[in-house]
Write a protein that holds these residues in place. Structure first.
Motif, short mmCIF file in Angstrom:
data_model
loop_
_atom_site.label_atom_id
_atom_site.label_comp_id
_atom_site.label_asym_id
_atom_site.label_seq_id
_atom_site.Cartn_x
_atom_site.Cartn_y
_atom_site.Cartn_z
N ASP A 544 0.85 -1.21 0.00
CA ASP A 544 0.00 0.00 0.00
C ASP A 544 0.87 1.24 0.00
N ILE A 545 0.33 2.34 -0.53
CA ILE A 545 0.96 3.65 -0.45
C ILE A 545 0.13 4.51 0.50
N GLU A 546 0.78 5.08 1.49
CA GLU A 546 0.08 5.87 2.51
C GLU A 546 0.58 7.32 2.46
N PHE A 547 -0.34 8.28 2.41
CA PHE A 547 0.02 9.70 2.37
C PHE A 547 -0.06 10.26 3.79
N ILE A 548 1.07 10.87 4.22
CA ILE A 548 1.17 11.30 5.62
C ILE A 548 1.24 12.82 5.77
N GLY A 549 1.23 13.57 4.66
CA GLY A 549 1.27 15.03 4.74
C GLY A 549 2.68 15.57 4.77
N LEU A 550 2.86 16.78 4.26
CA LEU A 550 4.17 17.43 4.25
C LEU A 550 4.67 17.64 5.67
N GLN A 551 5.95 17.38 5.88
CA GLN A 551 6.57 17.57 7.18
C GLN A 551 7.11 19.00 7.29
N PRO A 552 7.34 19.48 8.53
CA PRO A 552 7.86 20.85 8.70
C PRO A 552 9.15 21.06 7.90
N GLY A 553 9.20 22.17 7.15
CA GLY A 553 10.38 22.51 6.37
C GLY A 553 10.36 21.95 4.96
N GLU A 554 9.42 21.06 4.63
CA GLU A 554 9.38 20.46 3.31
C GLU A 554 8.55 21.29 2.33
N LYS A 555 8.97 21.28 1.06
CA LYS A 555 8.24 21.96 0.01
C LYS A 555 7.43 20.96 -0.80
N LEU A 556 6.38 21.47 -1.44
CA LEU A 556 5.63 20.62 -2.36
C LEU A 556 6.47 20.35 -3.60
#
Length: 622
Positions: A544-556
Motif C-alpha cells: 500500500d501507499i500511505e500519504f502522511i502530509g508534508l513535514q515541517p520545512g518540506e516543500k511541495l
C-alpha cells in the motif's frame, strides 16, 4: 620450480598440438590424392605422394605455427580464430601452387591435390576445434541443464545483444535460454543472430513472449536513452515479465564486467538521464598533478568525488570526514579499487569545525583544489536541530573558506543544494548561508582563492534519501509512506552530479553559484509505484501507499533559482551560472554574531528568526 613446471606444461602442450596438426595434415594429404584419382592412385603419383609428403606437411606445420595455431586454446574458437587458421592453410596452398608453376609439376603435387589438401585440412582442423569448444562449454550436465533453462527474450540485436546470446548459449549453467530477439530496427526483423530469430520490434514484446513462452527479457542496449529504457521496462512489466539488463557500457569496455553478469533493472536506470558528455581535458588540466582535498569524503557525493578525481591523476588526494566508519568504508570500497600509483592518498578522521586541526592539515598538505562536500543534509532531522545545521553547514564552511584563503588555495567548490533556493527548511537556509559565506570570502581584501558553489537536487540512492527508505519499506511489507500525492523532486545519479560538479569547477573564476540542469521533476508517488513494480509486486494488493502530509520545512516542489536570480548559460549545456552581485550592505561578521547569539540562546524559534533576518527569502516553519 614453478617456472620449470609452467615451461614443461607449455612444451608438452605445444608438442601435443604439433603432433595433432602433423597427423591431420598427413591424413589430409593422403586423402587428397585418393579423392583426386577416385581411390585408384597411379603408381607414379603414389611414389610422388610418398616422396613429397614430408616437406609438404612440414611447410604446412610451419605456416600453422606462423598463424598462431600452436598457441591457441583449443576450446576457444571464434571467427578470428577461423580466419587465422584459414590464412595459414591458404598461404600453404598458394606456395604449393606457385611451386607447381615454377617446376612444371616436377616433384610437386598436382594442382587438384593441392586445392583438395587445403580444403580437407581446413575442414578437419576447424571441425575438431568446434567439437572441442562444444565439449568444453557444454558437458553432459549442461545439456541436461538446458532442458530446465528459463526462456528469455533479448532486447537489442546489435553487437551487445549478439555477444550476450553467445554467452548464454555457451554458459548454460546460467539457466537462461535465448529464444528470440526484439529490435527497433525493422530491417533486422526476420533475420537470425547465432541461430536465434529476430522475431519482431520491441513494442511487440508481450506477443513475442507469449509465443515463445518466455518469462524474462534482458535489455541489451546499454547505450540507449534512459527514456527508451524506461519505455521498454514498462512494456515488459505490463506483460508480466521479469526485466534484467546488461552491465553499463563503461564497465564492459573497461573489462570490469562481462556481458553475462546480468542484474535486475533498477530505479536508477529509469530515473537517471542520458550520459553526460564532459570536457575531460579541462577537468584534467584543473586536477592533474594538483593537491586535492575532499571534505565529507565518506559520504555519497564525497566518495564518488574521490573516485572520479583519482582518474585525473592528482599528485595528492586528501580525504577528510568526521565519521570514522565513513573513512573506513571509503578505504575499503573506493580507495582499494581505484588507487593510483601516481597519487598519494591520505585519509583523516577530522571535524572541520576544529580550527587548530584544520590549520595544521592545511600547513602539512597545502591543498590547491578543495571540494567541500561535508554537510548535514536531512531536512527533517535538521528542522528540530538548527544549531547542528548552522554549525556544520554554515560555520564550518565559513571557517574552511577563511583558512583556504589564508593558505592561498587555488579554488574551493562548495557542494550546495537546490533546497538553498527560496528555502523553507533550516537545512536549506544553512546551505544558503554557506553560499553567502563563500561570497563574502571571495570579496575579502587580499583574497586570491576562487570560491564557487554548485547546487543540485536529490541524488539517487544516497544515504537517507527517499529511495533507500522505500526499499526498506517494501522489504518489510509496506506501507510506503509518501508526504503528498503532488509532491515532486528532481533526481540525478551520483555519477552525473559529480561529473557536472567537476565540469562546473573548471569554469569558475570566483564568486559564481552554478546550478545543474536537473531535467524534469518527478512525482514521488510515481517513484513509489515504479519501485513496487520493479520488486514484482502490485500496488494496493501486495504493498500500500500511505500519504502522511508534508513535514515541517518540506516543500511541495523544489525550485531552480531564487526569485531575484538570473541564470546564465555556460560552456556546458547542463550547467548554468548565477553570479551574485556584490552587496555593499552585506556584513558577514554581523551575520555571524547574530547567529552565534541565537545559537547560544538555544531556542529553535529564535534561531530560525535570526536566519530569516539575513536570508529574507527563507520562510521558516515556526
Amino acid at each position: 620450480m614453478k617456472t620449470n613446471a609452467i615451461v614443461r606444461y607449455f612444451n608438452l602442450r605445444t608438442l601435443a598440438l604439433a603432433l595433432f596438426y602433423a597427423l591431420t595434415s598427413i591424413a589430409s594429404y593422403w586423402a587428397a590424392y585418393e579423392l583426386r584419382f577416385d581411390f585408384n592412385v597411379p603408381e607414379n603419383h603414389s611414389l610422388d605422394r610418398v616422396h613429397t609428403i614430408h616437406w609438404v606437411v612440414g611447410l604446412q606445420l610451419m605456416l600453422l605455427m606462423a598463424a598462431g595455431q600452436f598457441d591457441s586454446i583449443l576450446s576457444y574458437f571464434r571467427l578470428p580464430d577461423a580466419l587465422r587458421l584459414f590464412g595459414g592453410l591458404f598461404a600453404n596452398a598458394l606456395i604449393l601452387l606457385s611451386m607447381w608453376y615454377v617446376y612444371k609439376g616436377h616433384n610437386v603435387p598436382p594442382r587438384a591435390v593441392i586445392l583438395t589438401y587445403f580444403l580437407i585440412s581446413f575442414l578437419a582442423i576447424a571441425s575438431f576445434r568446434v567439437i572441442m569448444r562444444i565439449q568444453s562449454s557444454r558437458g553432459l550436465e549442461d545439456w541436461f541443464a538446458m532442458e530446465s533453462a528459463e526462456n528469455v527474450l533479448i532486447i537489442g540485436a546489435g553487437e551487445i545483444g549478439a555477444g550476450l546470446c553467445s554467452d548464454l548459449m555457451n554458459k548454460s549453467r546460467l539457466g537462461m535460454r535465448p529464444v528470440a530477439f526484439l529490435d527497433d530496427d525493422t530491417n533486422k526483423v526476420g533475420r537470425y543472430v547465432h541461430g536465434v530469430l529476430v522475431a519482431n520490434i520491441v513494442d511487440e514484446v508481450a506477443a513475442v513472449a507469449k509465443r515463445y513462452n518466455a518469462s524474462k527479457v534482458v535489455i541489451a542496449f546499454p547505450s540507449a536513452s534512459v527514456k527508451r529504457m524506461r519505455q521498454v521496462a514498462e512494456l515488459a512489466r505490463d506483460a508480466g515479465l521479469a526485466v534484467d539488463t546488461v552491465p553499463a557500457l563503461t564497465d564492459l569496455v573497461s573489462g570490469r564486467a562481462e556481458l553475462s553478469q546480468l542484474r535486475p533493472i533498477e530505479l536508477e536506470d529509469l530515473l537517471g538521464r542520458d550520459t553526460v558528455d564532459l570536457n575531460s581535458d579541462d577537468i584534467r588540466s584543473m586536477l592533474a598533478g594538483k593537491r586535492v582535498l575532499v571534505t565529507g569524503a565518506g559520504g555519497s557525493i564525497g566518495s564518488e568525488l574521490v573516485a572520479q578525481i583519482l582518474s585525473y591523476a592528482p599528485s595528492e588526494l586528501l580525504c577528510v570526514d568526521q565519521a570514522e566508519i565513513a573513512i573506513f568504508n571509503l578505504r575499503q570500497n573506493v580507495l582499494k579499487a581505484t588507487a593510483s600509483a601516481h597519487t598519494r592518498i591520505t585519509t583523516r578522521v577530522l571535524d572541520i569545525l576544529n580550527q587548530p586541526q584544520l590549520d595544521k592539515l592545511f600547513e602539512e598538505h597545502r591543498p590547491e583544489v578543495i571540494f567541500h562536500a561535508a554537510a548535514h543534509k536531512h531536512v527533517n532531522l535538521m528542522e528540530d536541530q538548527p544549531t547542528e545545521a548552522l554549525q556544520n553547514n554554515f560555520l564550518a564552511s565559513k571557517q574552511l573558506a577563511r583558512i583556504a584563503s589564508a593558505h592561498a588555495a587555488e579554488r574551493l567548490i562548495l557542494i550546495s543544494s537546490d533546497k538553498a533556493i527560496n528555502p523553507t527548511s533550516v537545512m536549506g537556509a544553512s546551505k544558503r548561508l554557506a553560499e553567502l559565506a563563500l561570497g563574502a570570502q571571495q570579496n575579502a581584501p587580499g583574497n586570491n582563492t576562487k570560491f564557487m558553489a554548485v547546487r543540485f537536487g536529490n541524488v539517487l540512492g544516497s544515504s537517507g534519501s527517499v529511495i533507500p527508505i522505500f526499499r526498506k519499506q517494501i522489504a518489510t511489507g509496506g506501507p510506503i509512506t509518501v508526504t503528498d500525492p503532488e509532491v515532486t523532486r528532481f533526481f540525478m545519479t551520483v555519477e552525473e552530479a559529480v561529473g557536472l560538479v567537476l565540469q562546473s569547477a573548471t569554469q569558475g573564476s570566483g564568486g559564481e553559484i552554478f546550478v545543474l540542469d536537473m531535467g524534469e521533476s518527478v512525482k514521488i508517488v510515481d517513484v513509489a509505484r515504479q519501485m513496487i513494480a520493479l520488486s514484482g509486486l502490485r500496488e494496493n494488493t501486495d504493498i500500500d501507499i500511505e500519504f502522511i502530509g508534508l513535514q515541517p520545512g518540506e516543500k511541495l516542489y523544489e525550485e531552480v533559482q531564487h526569485l531575484s536570480e538570473e541564470l546564465q548559460a555556460t560552456r556546458h549545456a547542463r550547467v548554468m551560472r548565477f553570479v551574485a552581485p556584490k552587496d555593499a550592505n552585506f556584513d558577514i561578521e554581523k551575520l555571524n554574531a547574530d547567529l552565534q547569539a541565537a545559537i547560544a540562546g538555544g531556542h529553535v524559534r529564535e534561531i530560525k528568526q535570526a536566519i530569516q533576518k539575513h536570508v529574507p527569502e527563507y520562510t521558516p516553519s515556526l
